[in-house]
Scaffold this active site. Sequence first.
Site, mmCIF file in Angstrom:
data_model
loop_
_atom_site.group_PDB
_atom_site.id
_atom_site.type_symbol
_atom_site.label_atom_id
_atom_site.label_comp_id
_atom_site.label_asym_id
_atom_site.label_seq_id
_atom_site.Cartn_x
_atom_site.Cartn_y
_atom_site.Cartn_z
ATOM 1 N N THR A 1 0.822 -1.204 0.000
ATOM 2 C CA THR A 1 0.000 0.000 0.000
ATOM 3 C C THR A 1 0.860 1.259 0.000
ATOM 4 O OG1 THR A 1 -1.713 -1.214 1.182
ATOM 5 C CG2 THR A 1 -1.886 1.175 1.218
ATOM 6 N N TYR B 1 4.290 -12.277 4.726
ATOM 7 C CA TYR B 1 3.077 -11.766 4.085
ATOM 8 C C TYR B 1 2.670 -12.734 2.991
ATOM 9 C CZ TYR B 1 0.063 -8.223 1.784
ATOM 10 O OH TYR B 1 -0.975 -7.531 1.224
ATOM 11 N N LYS C 1 1.140 -12.132 8.148
ATOM 12 C CA LYS C 1 0.030 -11.346 7.614
ATOM 13 C C LYS C 1 -0.669 -12.235 6.589
ATOM 14 C CE LYS C 1 -1.159 -7.202 4.972
ATOM 15 N NZ LYS C 1 -0.652 -6.039 4.206
ATOM 16 N N VAL D 1 -3.487 -5.944 9.800
ATOM 17 C CA VAL D 1 -2.707 -4.981 9.021
ATOM 18 C C VAL D 1 -3.661 -4.468 7.957
ATOM 19 C CG1 VAL D 1 -0.703 -4.585 7.560
ATOM 20 C CG2 VAL D 1 -0.551 -6.196 9.478
#
Length: 305
Positions: A58, A146, A174, A214
């Site tokens: 992001t 992730y 994540k 998150v």
Amino acid sequence: MSAVRSASAPSELLFGTVVPAMVTPMTDEGAVDLEAAAALAEHLVDGGADGLVVTGTTGETSTLTDEENLAMFRTVVEAVGDRAKVVAGTGTNDTAHTLELSRRAKETGVDGLLLVTPYYNKPNQAGIRAHFEAVADGVDLPIMLYDIPGRSVMPIEPETLIALAQHPNIRALKDAKGDLQSTTTVLAHSDLDLYSGDDGATLPLMALGAVGVVSVAAHVAPGLYRKLVDAVHAGDLAAAREHHFALDPVQRGIMTHVQGAVAAKAVLAAQGVIPSAAVRLPLVQASADELSDIRADLAEAGITF
């Protein structure tokens, strides 16, 4: 370990519980705006965040230089001090590059690293494991893996995650896989702290044993995510469900009309939190019609701008 798992107490966590995946503010000309980044970091922590991922997906990490990434890490560490954990997004699809950037990130004072599955290369599970272990061996910082096969193509299979969890520096996951069976297997057979990587899945994953989220949508509603996460930790399912439903229009607004970073920047700029909604190509800013749709969804949650 037992499949009956209790969430860690928030005070025990290395990465926080409400962790916005921060956008990287930019000027209208496309330069990284460090002053705006510091102000945004403080704004999010004031609103309820206790962790920040800096220059993850992001944060448009793919279009930032290493020096820009490092400047963002330094800026946010200085801005929030010990009020929140700062997690550096240093994952790439090049192991040597990831290791070097992670080593340099440690020098900026960050609390941990977020490492995404190597994307585009399509390594097998042995390659994925070797990639993460190389970084974990080379940098003495806690690491959050992730898992997001929708972007990386290759999932981190449960067996790989369970094996990686044996490394003392690999501490969290994540989870944006959207596979509850995989998540259940990992939680049942490892001590990884699990974070929802999909805003809308926060309550379901916390019901399984995740410790927090998150989040992209937390840019505009950090307080609501704080209420949801705290309710789960307090064992108040009815309140958690209420907050989960209250977040529905927020998540629709930020995550369904345009790419998340684009939507978050559009809203933050319209609110005056950051001075510009600029993004770097290949991303483009939200159109007037797209922003109108975002506004309509957020208005359902009482967020107007």
